[in-house]
Motif scaffolding. Structure first.
Motif, PDB file in Angstrom:
ATOM      1  N   LEU A  83       0.830  -1.200   0.000  1.00 37.07           N
ATOM      2  CA  LEU A  83       0.000   0.000   0.000  1.00 37.07           C
ATOM      3  C   LEU A  83       0.870   1.258   0.000  1.00 37.07           C
ATOM      4  CD1 LEU A  83      -2.744   1.388   0.168  1.00 37.07           C
ATOM      5  CD2 LEU A  83      -2.625   1.133   2.662  1.00 37.07           C
ATOM      6  N   SER A  84       1.935   1.256   0.791  1.00 33.95           N
ATOM      7  CA  SER A  84       2.838   2.399   0.834  1.00 33.95           C
ATOM      8  C   SER A  84       3.450   2.665  -0.541  1.00 33.95           C
ATOM      9  CB  SER A  84       3.943   2.153   1.862  1.00 33.95           C
ATOM     10  OG  SER A  84       4.889   3.202   1.857  1.00 33.95           O
ATOM     11  N   TYR A  85       3.817   1.601  -1.241  1.00 33.82           N
ATOM     12  CA  TYR A  85       4.387   1.739  -2.586  1.00 33.82           C
ATOM     13  C   TYR A  85       3.366   2.341  -3.548  1.00 33.82           C
ATOM     14  CZ  TYR A  85       5.919   0.328  -7.255  1.00 33.82           C
ATOM     15  OH  TYR A  85       6.253   0.319  -8.587  1.00 33.82           O
ATOM     16  N   ILE A  86       2.121   1.857  -3.509  1.00 30.73           N
ATOM     17  CA  ILE A  86       1.085   2.392  -4.388  1.00 30.73           C
ATOM     18  C   ILE A  86       0.868   3.881  -4.118  1.00 30.73           C
ATOM     19  CG2 ILE A  86      -1.385   2.330  -4.916  1.00 30.73           C
ATOM     20  CD1 ILE A  86      -1.252  -0.728  -4.479  1.00 30.73           C
ATOM     21  N   ILE A  87       0.815   4.258  -2.845  1.00 28.99           N
ATOM     22  CA  ILE A  87       0.601   5.668  -2.501  1.00 28.99           C
ATOM     23  C   ILE A  87       1.792   6.516  -2.931  1.00 28.99           C
ATOM     24  CG2 ILE A  87       0.384   7.263  -0.552  1.00 28.99           C
ATOM     25  CD1 ILE A  87      -1.479   5.144   0.731  1.00 28.99           C
ATOM     26  N   ASP A  88       3.011   6.005  -2.738  1.00 21.32           N
ATOM     27  CA  ASP A  88       4.200   6.721  -3.226  1.00 21.32           C
ATOM     28  C   ASP A  88       4.091   6.978  -4.729  1.00 21.32           C
ATOM     29  OD1 ASP A  88       5.446   6.876  -0.786  1.00 21.32           O
ATOM     30  OD2 ASP A  88       6.879   5.260  -1.165  1.00 21.32           O
ATOM     31  N   CYS A  89       3.679   5.949  -5.478  1.00 19.97           N
ATOM     32  CA  CYS A  89       3.593   6.082  -6.935  1.00 19.97           C
ATOM     33  C   CYS A  89       2.470   7.029  -7.343  1.00 19.97           C
ATOM     34  CB  CYS A  89       3.410   4.714  -7.579  1.00 19.97           C
ATOM     35  SG  CYS A  89       4.912   3.693  -7.533  1.00 19.97           S
ATOM     36  N   LEU A  90       1.383   7.054  -6.594  1.00 15.83           N
ATOM     37  CA  LEU A  90       0.326   8.025  -6.863  1.00 15.83           C
ATOM     38  C   LEU A  90       0.841   9.453  -6.683  1.00 15.83           C
ATOM     39  CD1 LEU A  90      -2.752   6.366  -5.122  1.00 15.83           C
ATOM     40  CD2 LEU A  90      -2.563   6.904  -7.558  1.00 15.83           C
TER      41      LEU A  90
END
Length: 280
Positions: A83-90
Motif C-alpha cells: 500500500l505504501s508503494y502504491i501511494i508513493d507512486c500516486l
C-alpha cells in the motif's frame, strides 16, 4: 489517441542514468513516455519532469509489483509495504502530471498457486481493504488507479476483464479504473474487441502489446478490431508499448522473458511506433 512507450523497453530498473532514453522516445515520435517505477530513489524526479517538459513529452506512470509489494499477502507487513508503494507512486504520478498510475495493484507478479476458496476470499478481502485506502488517496490527488488483469501464468487473482470489473466495481471509486494489456488479453479473453466494449468507460489505459510481447504488428492480434472497439467506446487515453528489452532477473522470472523479443530495443520502438501510428 496518444502513442507511448515504456522505459521497460530499454532498461530495468529505470534511473537518472537512463535519461538518454527520453530523447530517443521523442526523436522516434512518441507522445508519451511511461515511467516504470521500480525504485523511486534511483530517479531525480524534478529533473525528469523538467526534461520531459522541454521535450514536450507527456508522462504516464506504471508500477513493478514484486513479492514485497503484495497488498493481498498473508503477511501484514508486506500488505502495508504494498500500500505504501502504491501511494508513493500516486504521489509521483501527481507531481509528474500523469493521469494514471497502472499495474497489477492487487497482488505480486508471479504469485500463482492453487489455493482453497477460503484463502481466496481472505486474500481478496485484504486486497479490497487496501484498494479502498489507495483509492481515497487517488481521489485526493486527482490521479486514476489503473488495475491491470494479468495472464494465468503471472497471477492467480485477476486474469480476465470480468474479474477486473467485479473487483473495481466493488471498490466503487471514480478513481479506480482498468488497464488493458493486449498481451495478457490474447491469452485470457475469447475476443479482445468485445472485452473492450464490455469495459466501456472503465477503460482508462491501454498497453498495446503484440501476442508474444514483440513488435506490435508482427504477430496475430486483431489490431483493426481493437482499434474499432476503442473508437466505439470513445477511448481517449494512451496506447503504450510495454515490453522488456533488458529485464532484471526478478522481472525476467516474473514475466517469463527468456529470449530477446526483437533484434534491438531501438528497432522495436521505431517499428512499433510506425505500426501504431498507421493503425490508430
Amino acid at each position: 489517441m496518444n502513442i507511448g512507450i515504456s522505459t521497460f523497453v530499454w532498461v530495468s530498473p529505470f534511473s537518472t542514468a537512463s535519461f538518454d532514453v527520453l530523447r530517443k522516445v521523442k526523436d522516434i515520435g512518441y507522445d508519451v513516455v511511461e515511467i516504470a517505477v521500480e525504485y523511486r530513489d534511483l530517479i531525480d524526479w524534478a529533473a525528469l519532469k523538467r526534461i520531459c517538459r522541454d521535450l514536450a513529452l507527456n508522462i504516464t506512470v506504471s508500477g513493478a509489483f514484486g513479492m514485497d509489494r503484495d497488498i493481498s499477502s498473508e503477511r501484514p507487513e508486506i500488505r502495508a509495504n504494498g500500500l505504501s508503494y502504491i501511494i508513493d507512486c500516486l504521489e509521483i504520478a501527481s507531481e509528474l502530471e500523469s493521469p494514471v498510475f497502472g499495474g497489477p495493484l492487487y497482488s505480486a507478479v508471479g504469485k500463482t498457486r492453487l489455493v482453497s476458496e477460503a484463502q481466496k476470499r481472505q486474500e481478496r478481502q485484504w486486497c479490497l481493504e487496501n484498494l479502498h485506502q489507495a483509492a481515497r488517496r487517488a481521489e485526493a490527488l486527482g490521479v486514476t488507479l489503473a488495475l491491470e488483469p494479468l495472464n494465468r501464468f503471472e497471477t492467480d487473482m485477476v486474469n480476465t476483464v470480468d474479474q477486473a470489473i467485479e473487483l473495481v466495481d466493488e471498490v466503487g471509486s471514480e478513481r479506480l479504473k482498468i488497464l488493458l494489456d493486449t498481451f495478457h488479453s490474447n491469452i485470457e479473453e475469447k475476443n479482445i474487441p468485445k472485452s473492450i466494449t464490455k469495459l466501456g468507460g472503465r477503460l482508462v489505459h491501454v498497453q498495446a502489446n503484440e501476442n508474444d510481447r514483440g513488435t506490435p504488428g508482427t504477430g496475430h492480434l486483431d489490431w483493426i478490431g481493437i482499434c474499432d472497439a476503442l473508437r466505439a467506446i470513445g477511448y481517449r487515453g494512451s496506447l503504450v508499448i510495454e515490453t522488456f528489452g533488458e529485464p532484471s532477473k526478478e522481472l525476467a522470472r516474473a514475466a517469463s522473458i527468456w529470449r530477446p523479443l526483437a533484434a534491438s530495443a531501438d528497432e522495436l520502438a521505431e517499428e512499433g511506433f510506425a505500426f501504431l501510428k498507421k493503425t490508430f
